[in-house]
Design a protein around this motif. Structure first.
Motif, PDB file in Angstrom:
ATOM      1  N   LEU A 108       0.833  -1.210   0.000  1.00 52.48           N
ATOM      2  CA  LEU A 108       0.000   0.000   0.000  1.00 52.48           C
ATOM      3  C   LEU A 108       0.864   1.254   0.000  1.00 52.48           C
ATOM      4  O   LEU A 108       0.484   2.282  -0.577  1.00 52.48           O
ATOM      5  N   GLU A 109       2.027   1.171   0.604  1.00 49.24           N
ATOM      6  CA  GLU A 109       2.960   2.309   0.635  1.00 49.24           C
ATOM      7  C   GLU A 109       3.389   2.718  -0.780  1.00 49.24           C
ATOM      8  O   GLU A 109       3.703   3.883  -1.018  1.00 49.24           O
ATOM      9  N   GLN A 110       3.358   1.791  -1.727  1.00 46.83           N
ATOM     10  CA  GLN A 110       3.709   2.096  -3.123  1.00 46.83           C
ATOM     11  C   GLN A 110       2.804   3.191  -3.696  1.00 46.83           C
ATOM     12  O   GLN A 110       3.193   3.900  -4.614  1.00 46.83           O
ATOM     13  N   TRP A 111       1.602   3.314  -3.145  1.00 47.77           N
ATOM     14  CA  TRP A 111       0.643   4.322  -3.605  1.00 47.77           C
ATOM     15  C   TRP A 111       0.455   5.428  -2.566  1.00 47.77           C
ATOM     16  O   TRP A 111      -0.524   6.171  -2.611  1.00 47.77           O
TER      17      TRP A 111
ATOM     18  N   ILE B 266      -9.685  -2.452  -2.719  1.00 45.49           N
ATOM     19  CA  ILE B 266      -8.993  -1.557  -3.649  1.00 45.49           C
ATOM     20  C   ILE B 266     -10.005  -0.639  -4.313  1.00 45.49           C
ATOM     21  O   ILE B 266     -10.117   0.523  -3.953  1.00 45.49           O
ATOM     22  N   ASN B 267     -10.754  -1.154  -5.293  1.00 42.17           N
ATOM     23  CA  ASN B 267     -11.742  -0.339  -6.004  1.00 42.17           C
ATOM     24  C   ASN B 267     -13.168  -0.787  -5.719  1.00 42.17           C
ATOM     25  O   ASN B 267     -14.106  -0.241  -6.286  1.00 42.17           O
ATOM     26  N   ASN B 268     -13.317  -1.803  -4.885  1.00 44.91           N
ATOM     27  CA  ASN B 268     -14.637  -2.373  -4.630  1.00 44.91           C
ATOM     28  C   ASN B 268     -15.521  -1.399  -3.850  1.00 44.91           C
ATOM     29  O   ASN B 268     -15.039  -0.564  -3.091  1.00 44.91           O
TER      30      ASN B 268
ATOM     31  N   CYS C 195      -8.675   1.651  -1.140  1.00 54.08           N
ATOM     32  CA  CYS C 195      -7.679   2.497  -1.800  1.00 54.08           C
ATOM     33  C   CYS C 195      -8.379   3.598  -2.596  1.00 54.08           C
ATOM     34  O   CYS C 195      -7.957   4.760  -2.566  1.00 54.08           O
ATOM     35  N   LYS C 196      -9.459   3.239  -3.292  1.00 53.55           N
ATOM     36  CA  LYS C 196     -10.203   4.211  -4.093  1.00 53.55           C
ATOM     37  C   LYS C 196     -10.761   5.330  -3.223  1.00 53.55           C
ATOM     38  O   LYS C 196     -10.687   6.505  -3.581  1.00 53.55           O
TER      39      LYS C 196
ATOM     40  N   LEU D 295      -7.204   1.981  -8.789  1.00 50.93           N
ATOM     41  CA  LEU D 295      -5.883   1.405  -8.999  1.00 50.93           C
ATOM     42  C   LEU D 295      -6.039   0.152  -9.841  1.00 50.93           C
ATOM     43  O   LEU D 295      -7.098  -0.479  -9.833  1.00 50.93           O
ATOM     44  N   GLU D 296      -4.984  -0.236 -10.529  1.00 59.24           N
ATOM     45  CA  GLU D 296      -4.998  -1.500 -11.256  1.00 59.24           C
ATOM     46  C   GLU D 296      -4.778  -2.627 -10.258  1.00 59.24           C
ATOM     47  O   GLU D 296      -3.725  -2.686  -9.619  1.00 59.24           O
ATOM     48  N   VAL D 297      -5.746  -3.484 -10.113  1.00 64.27           N
ATOM     49  CA  VAL D 297      -5.664  -4.581  -9.156  1.00 64.27           C
ATOM     50  C   VAL D 297      -4.462  -5.472  -9.475  1.00 64.27           C
ATOM     51  O   VAL D 297      -3.764  -5.936  -8.568  1.00 64.27           O
ATOM     52  N   GLU D 298      -4.173  -5.668 -10.760  1.00 64.16           N
ATOM     53  CA  GLU D 298      -3.036  -6.506 -11.161  1.00 64.16           C
ATOM     54  C   GLU D 298      -1.712  -5.909 -10.682  1.00 64.16           C
ATOM     55  O   GLU D 298      -0.796  -6.645 -10.311  1.00 64.16           O
ATOM     56  N   SER D 299      -1.601  -4.598 -10.687  1.00 63.99           N
ATOM     57  CA  SER D 299      -0.379  -3.950 -10.197  1.00 63.99           C
ATOM     58  C   SER D 299      -0.228  -4.151  -8.696  1.00 63.99           C
ATOM     59  O   SER D 299       0.874  -4.405  -8.197  1.00 63.99           O
ATOM     60  N   VAL D 300      -1.339  -4.031  -7.979  1.00 63.15           N
ATOM     61  CA  VAL D 300      -1.296  -4.254  -6.530  1.00 63.15           C
ATOM     62  C   VAL D 300      -0.884  -5.700  -6.256  1.00 63.15           C
ATOM     63  O   VAL D 300      -0.040  -5.963  -5.390  1.00 63.15           O
ATOM     64  N   LEU D 301      -1.431  -6.642  -7.006  1.00 66.36           N
ATOM     65  CA  LEU D 301      -1.064  -8.049  -6.851  1.00 66.36           C
ATOM     66  C   LEU D 301       0.428  -8.253  -7.102  1.00 66.36           C
ATOM     67  O   LEU D 301       1.101  -8.937  -6.331  1.00 66.36           O
TER      68      LEU D 301
END
Length: 189
Positions: free
Chosen positions: A88-91, A130-132, A144-145, A152-158
């Motif tokens: 999460l710190e990445q964002w 994330i975006n839910n 996150c949203k 956010l792109e869920v795949e990037s978070v993964l």
């Protein structure tokens, strides 16, 4: 279902499952270390069988790990939670770890972790909002949203989460005391 192979993982991606933990348990006997991801869980769960609402837009993932010694197993929640915090710190989202199995931002829950120890493997279930859309029954939840005001792109978070999980595991195995000392600053008291 789509299967992806990376250097470190076999990743099984589903549109919808009852629970990624259930699928991971079934794969545990057939696969080495693997990752199960779903866009939606119809029966996601938390501790003590509590329902975990996991609609599309969140990250719902379970990892199968093998060769987990007793010390690693004892601190597995802390290791997984620190990986979520680092991800999460990445964002720019500053998260903290709340024992026994939650990740919070401020006073709101953004994620949870569930560990199952089976004879042949350990399954680490992680859910991150994330975006839910947050259900009105999730009064202390955030996403996150909601925090960032954008998707956010869920795949990037993964991708970051998988990298951070491997890194946290290695860090713990090399220097457990140093790792745990660092993590203490992220614990909610």
């Amino acid at each position: 279902m789509k299967k992806f192979e990376t250097i470190e993982h076999n990743i099984f991606h589903f549109d919808e499952v009852t629970s990624t933990m259930d699928v991971a348990r079934n794969l545990c006997e057939k696969e080495n270390e693997c990752v199960v991801v779903a866009n939606k869980q119809t029966h996601g769960r938390g501790r003590h069988g509590r329902k975990w609402i996991s609609d599309e837009g969140g990250l719902w993932v379970s990892l199968v790990w093998r060769n987990v010694n007793e010390e690693l197993l004892r601190y597995l929640f802390i290791i997984a939670a620190q990986a979520v915090v680092d991800t999460l710190e990445q964002w720019g989202i500053s998260a903290r770890i709340k024992l026994p199995n939650d990740v919070y931002v401020g006073r709101s829950k953004i994620g949870g972790i569930l560990i199952e120890n089976l004879k042949q493997c350990v399954i680490i279930g992680i859910g991150i909002n994330i975006n839910n859309t947050l259900d009105e029954t999730m009064d202390d939840a955030t996403s996150c949203k909601k925090i960032l005001g954008k998707n956010l792109e869920v795949e990037s978070v993964l991708a970051y989460l998988l990298k951070n999980l491997q890194q946290a595991r290695k860090e713990f195995e090399l220097n457990a005391e140093g790792f745990l000392s660092k993590v203490k600053g992220y614990l909610i008291k």
